[in-house]
Design a protein around this motif. Structure first.
Motif, PDB file in Angstrom:
ATOM      1  N   GLU A 145      18.680  17.148  14.693  1.00 45.62           N
ATOM      2  CA  GLU A 145      19.491  16.564  15.765  1.00 45.62           C
ATOM      3  C   GLU A 145      20.682  15.780  15.237  1.00 45.62           C
ATOM      4  N   GLN A 146      20.474  15.041  14.160  1.00 44.68           N
ATOM      5  CA  GLN A 146      21.498  14.138  13.674  1.00 44.68           C
ATOM      6  C   GLN A 146      22.433  14.730  12.629  1.00 44.68           C
ATOM      7  N   PHE A 147      21.921  15.624  11.793  1.00 40.46           N
ATOM      8  CA  PHE A 147      22.704  16.049  10.641  1.00 40.46           C
ATOM      9  C   PHE A 147      23.002  17.533  10.558  1.00 40.46           C
ATOM     10  N   CYS A 148      22.362  18.368  11.338  1.00 41.02           N
ATOM     11  CA  CYS A 148      22.537  19.813  11.217  1.00 41.02           C
ATOM     12  C   CYS A 148      23.353  20.415  12.345  1.00 41.02           C
ATOM     13  N   SER A 149      24.159  19.619  13.008  1.00 41.11           N
ATOM     14  CA  SER A 149      24.958  20.156  14.104  1.00 41.11           C
ATOM     15  C   SER A 149      26.371  20.484  13.617  1.00 41.11           C
ATOM     16  N   TRP A 150      27.003  21.449  14.241  1.00 39.53           N
ATOM     17  CA  TRP A 150      28.363  21.830  13.901  1.00 39.53           C
ATOM     18  C   TRP A 150      29.282  20.629  14.049  1.00 39.53           C
ATOM     19  N   ASP A 151      29.109  19.873  15.119  1.00 42.39           N
ATOM     20  CA  ASP A 151      29.967  18.727  15.376  1.00 42.39           C
ATOM     21  C   ASP A 151      29.849  17.693  14.265  1.00 42.39           C
ATOM     22  N   ARG A 152      28.649  17.462  13.785  1.00 38.55           N
ATOM     23  CA  ARG A 152      28.425  16.483  12.714  1.00 38.55           C
ATOM     24  C   ARG A 152      29.032  16.960  11.396  1.00 38.55           C
ATOM     25  N   ILE A 153      28.912  18.238  11.100  1.00 36.39           N
ATOM     26  CA  ILE A 153      29.385  18.763   9.826  1.00 36.39           C
ATOM     27  C   ILE A 153      30.907  18.950   9.820  1.00 36.39           C
ATOM     28  N   TYR A 154      31.461  19.508  10.901  1.00 34.31           N
ATOM     29  CA  TYR A 154      32.884  19.823  10.926  1.00 34.31           C
ATOM     30  C   TYR A 154      33.677  19.047  11.966  1.00 34.31           C
ATOM     31  N   GLY A 155      33.116  18.830  13.131  1.00 37.38           N
ATOM     32  CA  GLY A 155      33.862  18.290  14.256  1.00 37.38           C
ATOM     33  C   GLY A 155      34.404  16.895  14.070  1.00 37.38           C
ATOM     34  N   ASN A 157       0.834  -1.201   0.000  1.00 38.79           N
ATOM     35  CA  ASN A 157       0.000   0.000   0.000  1.00 38.79           C
ATOM     36  C   ASN A 157       0.870   1.253   0.000  1.00 38.79           C
ATOM     37  N   THR A 158       0.311   2.338  -0.485  1.00 41.52           N
ATOM     38  CA  THR A 158       1.003   3.625  -0.477  1.00 41.52           C
ATOM     39  C   THR A 158       0.878   4.237   0.907  1.00 41.52           C
ATOM     40  N   TYR A 159       2.006   4.776   1.378  1.00 38.84           N
ATOM     41  CA  TYR A 159       2.000   5.444   2.684  1.00 38.84           C
ATOM     42  C   TYR A 159       2.151   6.942   2.459  1.00 38.84           C
ATOM     43  N   SER A 160       1.286   7.713   3.059  1.00 40.42           N
ATOM     44  CA  SER A 160       1.378   9.165   2.989  1.00 40.42           C
ATOM     45  C   SER A 160       1.956   9.677   4.301  1.00 40.42           C
ATOM     46  N   VAL A 161       2.928  10.549   4.188  1.00 40.34           N
ATOM     47  CA  VAL A 161       3.554  11.132   5.368  1.00 40.34           C
ATOM     48  C   VAL A 161       2.576  12.091   6.021  1.00 40.34           C
ATOM     49  N   THR A 162       2.362  11.901   7.313  1.00 38.11           N
ATOM     50  CA  THR A 162       1.446  12.761   8.058  1.00 38.11           C
ATOM     51  C   THR A 162       2.210  13.997   8.545  1.00 38.11           C
ATOM     52  N   PRO A 163       1.507  15.040   8.956  1.00 36.40           N
ATOM     53  CA  PRO A 163       2.194  16.207   9.521  1.00 36.40           C
ATOM     54  C   PRO A 163       3.048  15.840  10.742  1.00 36.40           C
ATOM     55  N   GLU A 164       2.587  14.878  11.546  1.00 39.57           N
ATOM     56  CA  GLU A 164       3.357  14.430  12.711  1.00 39.57           C
ATOM     57  C   GLU A 164       4.642  13.739  12.254  1.00 39.57           C
ATOM     58  N   ASP A 165       4.524  12.903  11.198  1.00 35.25           N
ATOM     59  CA  ASP A 165       5.708  12.246  10.641  1.00 35.25           C
ATOM     60  C   ASP A 165       6.710  13.286  10.156  1.00 35.25           C
ATOM     61  N   ASP A 166       6.218  14.271   9.428  1.00 35.45           N
ATOM     62  CA  ASP A 166       7.071  15.315   8.878  1.00 35.45           C
ATOM     63  C   ASP A 166       7.796  16.075   9.981  1.00 35.45           C
ATOM     64  N   THR A 167       7.084  16.396  11.047  1.00 35.20           N
ATOM     65  CA  THR A 167       7.678  17.103  12.184  1.00 35.20           C
ATOM     66  C   THR A 167       8.798  16.272  12.800  1.00 35.20           C
ATOM     67  N   ARG A 168       8.538  14.991  12.994  1.00 34.69           N
ATOM     68  CA  ARG A 168       9.535  14.099  13.600  1.00 34.69           C
ATOM     69  C   ARG A 168      10.737  13.908  12.673  1.00 34.69           C
ATOM     70  N   ILE A 169      10.497  13.774  11.393  1.00 32.53           N
ATOM     71  CA  ILE A 169      11.585  13.622  10.421  1.00 32.53           C
ATOM     72  C   ILE A 169      12.491  14.845  10.455  1.00 32.53           C
ATOM     73  N   ARG A 170      11.895  16.031  10.480  1.00 29.85           N
ATOM     74  CA  ARG A 170      12.687  17.266  10.520  1.00 29.85           C
ATOM     75  C   ARG A 170      13.448  17.393  11.837  1.00 29.85           C
ATOM     76  N   GLN A 171      12.841  16.956  12.935  1.00 26.14           N
ATOM     77  CA  GLN A 171      13.507  16.989  14.235  1.00 26.14           C
ATOM     78  C   GLN A 171      14.729  16.067  14.232  1.00 26.14           C
ATOM     79  N   ILE A 172      14.568  14.866  13.723  1.00 19.61           N
ATOM     80  CA  ILE A 172      15.692  13.926  13.651  1.00 19.61           C
ATOM     81  C   ILE A 172      16.792  14.482  12.754  1.00 19.61           C
TER      82      ILE A 172
END
Length: 126
Positions: free
Chosen positions: A28-38, A10-25
């Protein structure tokens, strides 16, 4: 996706809650100075800026997100020697705000004719 949906096709549609959680992750995981440069290995950056006061070029060696060595070249006029600008940058995190703070704390702002510390920081780390 099939694994997440237990084999369903079946096709899965991303819910607004899913989108919020995806952006939060992502933040946290990929947009930190330590992750990019450290955690990155050693790298060299070569940046040039052209301003009303002339051209200024920065060549920086960084390791683990910290500026280890710096060289400054250009056709600018300064009341300080280029080595003073380099000294301000060595040991500084490779981050625009940190670079600006280091330049300002070493009296670089106003020492280079018609090139501000903020303009230099914008060339070094955009």
């Amino acid at each position: 996706m099939r694994h997440i949906m237990n084999g369903s096709t079946n096709t899965y549609s991303v819910t607004p809650e899913d989108d919020t959680r995806i952006r939060q992750i992502a933040r946290e995981q990929f947009c930190s100075w330590d992750r990019i440069y450290g955690k990155n290995p050693k790298f060299t950056i070569d940046r040039t800026g052209r301003f009303a006061g002339g051209k200024i070029r920065f060549k920086l060696d960084t390791q683990k997100g910290m500026i280890q060595d710096a060289a400054v070249y250009g056709d600018f006029f300064s009341t300080l020697d280029a080595s003073a600008i380099c000294a301000a940058l060595i040991g500084c995190p490779y981050d625009r705000n940190a670079v600006l703070a280091a330049l300002q704390s070493h009296g670089i702002d106003g020492a280079v004719y018609r090139i501000s510390a903020e303009e230099m920081a914008s060339v070094i780390a955009d």
